[in-house]
Scaffold this active site. Structure first.
Site, mmCIF file in Angstrom:
data_model
loop_
_atom_site.group_PDB
_atom_site.id
_atom_site.type_symbol
_atom_site.label_atom_id
_atom_site.label_comp_id
_atom_site.label_asym_id
_atom_site.label_seq_id
_atom_site.Cartn_x
_atom_site.Cartn_y
_atom_site.Cartn_z
ATOM 1 N N GLU A 1 38.003 32.188 43.901
ATOM 2 C CA GLU A 1 37.334 32.462 42.639
ATOM 3 C C GLU A 1 35.882 32.201 42.788
ATOM 4 O O GLU A 1 35.359 31.203 42.760
ATOM 5 C CB GLU A 1 37.919 31.520 41.820
ATOM 6 C CG GLU A 1 37.007 31.884 40.175
ATOM 7 C CD GLU A 1 37.828 30.817 39.116
ATOM 8 O OE1 GLU A 1 38.248 29.812 39.393
ATOM 9 O OE2 GLU A 1 37.092 31.316 37.989
ATOM 10 N N LYS B 1 40.200 35.800 42.393
ATOM 11 C CA LYS B 1 39.769 35.823 40.924
ATOM 12 C C LYS B 1 38.269 36.093 40.837
ATOM 13 O O LYS B 1 37.328 35.339 41.192
ATOM 14 C CB LYS B 1 40.203 34.349 40.329
ATOM 15 C CG LYS B 1 39.748 34.011 38.928
ATOM 16 C CD LYS B 1 40.674 32.873 38.582
ATOM 17 C CE LYS B 1 40.415 32.555 36.872
ATOM 18 N NZ LYS B 1 41.137 31.636 36.369
HETATM 19 P P1 13P Z 1 38.048 31.189 31.643
HETATM 20 O O1 13P Z 1 38.948 32.291 31.473
HETATM 21 O O2 13P Z 1 38.043 30.278 30.398
HETATM 22 O O3 13P Z 1 36.739 31.532 32.315
HETATM 23 O O4 13P Z 1 38.779 30.241 32.774
HETATM 24 C C1 13P Z 1 39.286 30.791 33.890
HETATM 25 C C2 13P Z 1 39.413 29.594 34.746
HETATM 26 O O5 13P Z 1 40.064 29.328 35.507
HETATM 27 C C3 13P Z 1 37.697 29.306 35.249
HETATM 28 O O6 13P Z 1 37.975 28.566 36.728
#
Ligand code: 13P
Length: 340
Positions: free
Chosen positions: A178, A220
């Site tokens: 991510e 992600k």
């Molecule tokens: P949000 O969808 O609230 O941005 O959180 C997702 C997430 O896991 C961020 O690391």
């Protein structure tokens, strides 16, 4: 070895199965306190367990949620002798775990961060696998501002993400990588596009260098979107087109799938964006969701108003959002479904 590869690929595919996405409930101690403070709930271990177990026991949640990302505390918790991991397994929800230890200031670079957590990670991953986790998450943060992000910040984070991903696969866990490009700021869509593209290209270069199996990994991603304080913010179609364009330019087709974070978007906004992307026609990977706030916001509010009395109501609210996003992941969401 082939066995390990087969299991990774199978898990990764299950995480992005048609009409399903991931529930992110891996808020760190600081973040969950902020969320609880916002709705007037005391941030105790008992309340965190009550809230998170309420979500995970939602009847039918597994129809739309393939996996949930837990926090270190949560993966060890039980309700009346049944572990949350077992509750998830019964719901056909794959347990995942956040394994980074947070984004820390990047020395020498004002306003930028690098995510830590590689030291001792092999041992922690082995323990999480024993506890039932089958995928993991590591979040890097890229900030847009004057003269940032720097190349150094992008590369340091990409390198750490790739080392984490390789360790995950060695341990039999599917890595969610991510690299979040933050929405904060007044930048326009083009800047978001350029930074996201540069970040993704650096990430996939490092994943290649570290021998990470893309068929057993999930990205992600943050959407390509105007800064939250920008004038004339891009509309839904523009966001969907720019995001898909950017992914097509930077993400290899062999990757198992892409899920999005919500990053501060409103809950319906996040659903509409995902839906618009999935209506754009055939893409090389499934595009789904891994929302935290966009899945939880209303559910948290409902629960907090009366934790004992509103339990089922809060579950219904969560189930509805999960179902709407499941439809959006197939390009089948509509205003009628939303209000129906
Ligand atoms: P949000 O969808 O609230 O941005 O959180 C997702 C997430 O896991 C961020 O690391």
């Amino acid at each position: 070895m082939t066995d390990l590869i087969d299991r990774l690929v199978q898990t990764a595919q299950a995480m992005v199965a048609p009409g399903e996405g991931i529930l992110a409930i891996d808020e760190s101690d600081g973040t969950i306190k902020k969320r609880f403070d916002g709705v007037g709930v005391e941030c105790t271990e008992a309340n965190r367990l009550d809230y998170r177990s309420m979500m995970l026991t939602t009847p039918g949640l597994g129809d739309h949620i393939s996996g949930a990302i837990l926090y270190d505390e949560t993966i060890r918790q039980s309700v009346n002798g049944t572990s949350l991991v077992e509750i998830m397994q019964r719901q056909n929800i794959i347990p995942g775990i956040k394994v980074d230890t947070g984004a820390k200031p990047l020395a020498g670079f004002e306003g930028e961060k690098v995510t830590e957590g590689l030291d001792g990670l092999r041992e922690r991953l082995a323990e999480y696998h024993r506890l039932g986790a089958r995928f993991a998450k590591w979040r890097a943060v890229i900030t847009i501002g004057e003269d940032i992000p720097s190349r150094a910040c992008i590369d340091a984070n990409a390198h750490a993400l790739a080392r984490y991903a390789a360790l995950c696969q060695e341990a039999g866990l599917v890595p969610i990588v991510e690299p979040e490009v933050l929405m904060d700021g007044n930048h326009d869509l083009d800047v978001s596009y350029d930074v996201t593209e540069a970040t993704l290209k650096a990430l996939f270069h490092q994943l290649y260098e570290m021998n990470v199996l893309l068929e057993g990994a999930v990205l992600k991603a943050s959407m390509v979107i105007s800064g939250s304080d920008a004038d004339d913010r891009a509309d839904c179609e523009e966001v969907a087109e720019a995001t898909v364009d950017c992914l097509l330019n930077a993400v290899p087709a062999s990757l198992a799938g892409v899920v999005f974070l919500s990053g501060g978007q409103g809950d319906i906004e996040a659903t509409a964006h995902l839906n618009a992307m999935n209506q754009m026609g055939k893409l090389p990977w499934p595009l789904s969701f891994s929302y935290g706030r966009a899945l939880q916001a209303k559910c948290l509010e409902t629960w907090a108003a009366d934790p004992a009395g509103n339990r089922e109501k809060a579950q219904q609210v969560l189930l509805h959002r999960a179902r709407m996003n499941g439809l959006a992941a197939q390009g089948q969401w509509s205003e009628e479904e939303e209000s129906g």
